[in-house]
Structures are given as C-alpha cells and as structure tokens.
Design a protein around this motif. Structure first.
Motif, PDB file in Angstrom:
ATOM      1  N   PHE A   1       0.833  -1.202   0.000  1.00 23.06           N
ATOM      2  CA  PHE A   1       0.000   0.000   0.000  1.00 23.06           C
ATOM      3  C   PHE A   1       0.866   1.249   0.000  1.00 23.06           C
ATOM      4  CE2 PHE A   1      -2.753  -3.270   1.634  1.00 23.06           C
ATOM      5  CZ  PHE A   1      -3.973  -2.976   1.076  1.00 23.06           C
TER       6      PHE A   1
ATOM      7  N   GLU B   1      -3.676   3.079   5.136  1.00 23.08           N
ATOM      8  CA  GLU B   1      -4.323   2.116   4.247  1.00 23.08           C
ATOM      9  C   GLU B   1      -4.065   0.683   4.713  1.00 23.08           C
ATOM     10  OE1 GLU B   1      -2.775   3.065   0.388  1.00 23.08           O
ATOM     11  OE2 GLU B   1      -4.242   4.657   0.064  1.00 23.08           O
TER      12      GLU B   1
ATOM     13  N   ALA C   1      -8.956  -9.138  -3.172  1.00 25.87           N
ATOM     14  CA  ALA C   1      -8.920  -7.970  -4.069  1.00 25.87           C
ATOM     15  C   ALA C   1     -10.323  -7.389  -4.242  1.00 25.87           C
ATOM     16  CB  ALA C   1      -8.324  -8.354  -5.411  1.00 25.87           C
ATOM     17  N   ARG C   2     -11.321  -8.271  -4.400  1.00 27.11           N
ATOM     18  CA  ARG C   2     -12.708  -7.812  -4.552  1.00 27.11           C
ATOM     19  C   ARG C   2     -13.173  -7.064  -3.305  1.00 27.11           C
ATOM     20  NH1 ARG C   2     -17.059  -9.039  -2.430  1.00 27.11           N
ATOM     21  NH2 ARG C   2     -16.337 -10.972  -1.489  1.00 27.11           N
TER      22      ARG C   2
ATOM     23  N   LEU D   1     -11.367  -5.633  -0.909  1.00 29.88           N
ATOM     24  CA  LEU D   1     -10.647  -4.375  -0.727  1.00 29.88           C
ATOM     25  C   LEU D   1     -11.131  -3.315  -1.709  1.00 29.88           C
ATOM     26  CD1 LEU D   1      -7.032  -5.647   0.007  1.00 29.88           C
ATOM     27  CD2 LEU D   1      -8.693  -4.698   1.631  1.00 29.88           C
ATOM     28  N   SER D   2     -11.402  -3.719  -2.945  1.00 30.89           N
ATOM     29  CA  SER D   2     -11.907  -2.781  -3.945  1.00 30.89           C
ATOM     30  C   SER D   2     -13.262  -2.219  -3.523  1.00 30.89           C
ATOM     31  CB  SER D   2     -12.012  -3.488  -5.298  1.00 30.89           C
ATOM     32  OG  SER D   2     -12.533  -2.610  -6.264  1.00 30.89           O
ATOM     33  N   GLU D   3     -14.142  -3.097  -3.037  1.00 31.55           N
ATOM     34  CA  GLU D   3     -15.452  -2.648  -2.560  1.00 31.55           C
ATOM     35  C   GLU D   3     -15.322  -1.704  -1.362  1.00 31.55           C
ATOM     36  OE1 GLU D   3     -17.604  -6.227  -1.711  1.00 31.55           O
ATOM     37  OE2 GLU D   3     -17.917  -6.689  -3.841  1.00 31.55           O
TER      38      GLU D   3
ATOM     39  N   GLU E   1      -7.483   0.053  -2.512  1.00 33.30           N
ATOM     40  CA  GLU E   1      -6.756  -0.599  -3.604  1.00 33.30           C
ATOM     41  C   GLU E   1      -5.269  -0.659  -3.277  1.00 33.30           C
ATOM     42  OE1 GLU E   1      -8.061  -1.826  -6.476  1.00 33.30           O
ATOM     43  OE2 GLU E   1     -10.113  -1.129  -6.117  1.00 33.30           O
TER      44      GLU E   1
ATOM     45  N   GLU F   1       0.132  -2.838  -5.201  1.00 32.46           N
ATOM     46  CA  GLU F   1       0.675  -4.034  -5.829  1.00 32.46           C
ATOM     47  C   GLU F   1       0.321  -5.245  -4.975  1.00 32.46           C
ATOM     48  OE1 GLU F   1       5.115  -5.185  -7.521  1.00 32.46           O
ATOM     49  OE2 GLU F   1       4.843  -3.403  -6.290  1.00 32.46           O
ATOM     50  N   THR F   2       0.141  -6.385  -5.632  1.00 29.82           N
ATOM     51  CA  THR F   2      -0.003  -7.667  -4.953  1.00 29.82           C
ATOM     52  C   THR F   2       1.155  -8.526  -5.437  1.00 29.82           C
ATOM     53  OG1 THR F   2      -2.396  -7.443  -4.937  1.00 29.82           O
ATOM     54  CG2 THR F   2      -1.512  -9.639  -4.557  1.00 29.82           C
TER      55      THR F   2
END
Length: 187
Positions: free
Chosen positions: A30, A35, A78-79, A81-83, A87, A90-91
């Motif tokens: 992050f 974050e 990822a879904r 965290l996006s919701e 974001e 990097e992963t």
C-alpha cells in the motif's frame, strides 16, 4: 555474489515443502500506513487470516508495512478491498528467497522487566506488577503523548495505543502492546 547469480541459484534449487509454503503467500503493498491499518481491519473483520509485516526492501514502495495473506484468496481479497475503497499498489506473490518479510517483533527478558519491540517501538513492563515502565522508539509526533498516557499504569488498564495514536509509531506500539498482553497473560 551478484543479484542475478543469487536469483539463478535460488530458482535452480529443488522445490522443497518449505518453499511451496512460501509460494502460498502474497504481500499487499500500500501507499501509506493508514491504508494498511484499514485493510488489515477490513480483512480480519471478514475472517481472513492476515499478518502485518515489514516489507522486504525489494518491494517497499513508500509504506513501512505490508499485509501477508494466503495467495489462494487473492481474487476474493482484491474484490473485498476494492469494494471497501482500499486498492493496494501491488499484490506480490512470495516466490523467491529475497522476498522474505521482516519480523516486526523482538522480546527481551531483563529479569524483573520484559521488553517487547514491534518495528521501531518498544514497551517495557515490570513483570510482577504489570506496570508499564517505559515507552520508547519512533520519531512520530504522538510518541511523547502515548508515553504520557501509558507509562506508570497497569498494562491491562490503559487505552489501546491504536485508539489514542494516529501514526505508524502508534500502530507499531499497538502491536507491541498486544504482544505484551499475550506474554503477560496467565497461561
């Protein structure tokens, strides 16, 4: 040995069970500490087992922390965290020997006193009374305030450093505080 030579050696070695386990993990990188703290809280709230770690130097992007997570859960995480509006920059899958996280904790027993360090912050407690005798480390502006609120008080009677601190130092002190609570709890 050069970096290229170390990478060749690492990737030409036979795959062991230990290296397979490392490949099962990933890091969420992050931009900043707040974050990381929000993402950790969100993921734990939804039942994922994650761990905040110090990033290996190879992937440090600005924040002194990363979240280690089970790589198989990458898409779901990822879904979520996006919701949540979080974001990661990097992963990164943990696949090589150079991508080992930095352990945040150190414990030192000084006889009558126990000190726990998490990242750059330390908390020291008198074992028999569980009175906090020292808070040190860091360079954030809230460290003197945190020390004033905690030193001289019983470990179980102070506010959580996470509740009263708002910086990386406050977060690291909270991790040290939680570890100290685990160390001092009756077994």
């Amino acid at each position: 040995m050069t970096l290229v030579a170390r990478l060749r050696k690492a990737f030409s070695a036979p795959v062991s069970c230990d290296s397979r386990r490392k490949a099962d993990r990933g890091f969420l990188v992050f931009e900043n500490t707040s974050e990381v703290i929000q993402a950790e809280k969100t993921l734990k709230k939804h039942g994922w087992t994650v761990r905040v770690m110090g990033p290996p130097p190879e992937i440090q992007r600005g924040c002194d922390l990363v979240i280690e997570f089970p790589l198989i859960e990458r898409l779901e995480i990822a879904r979520l965290l996006s919701e949540s509006g979080l974001e990661p920059l990097e992963t990164v899958p943990v696949t090589g020997p150079l991508l080992q996280p930095v352990d945040l904790f150190q414990q030192v027993d000084y006889g009558d006193y126990l000190m726990v360090r998490a990242a750059n912050m330390k908390i020291c407690v008198e074992k028999c009374s569980q009175i906090i005798v020292n808070i040190s480390g860091g360079g954030c502006p809230d460290v003197p305030y945190l020390a004033a609120m905690l030193v001289g008080r019983r470990l179980t009677e102070v506010p959580s450093p996470r509740e009263i601190g708002h910086t990386l130092c406050g977060y690291a002190l909270h991790l040290a505080y939680e570890e100290m609570l685990r160390q001092c709890s009756p077994s």
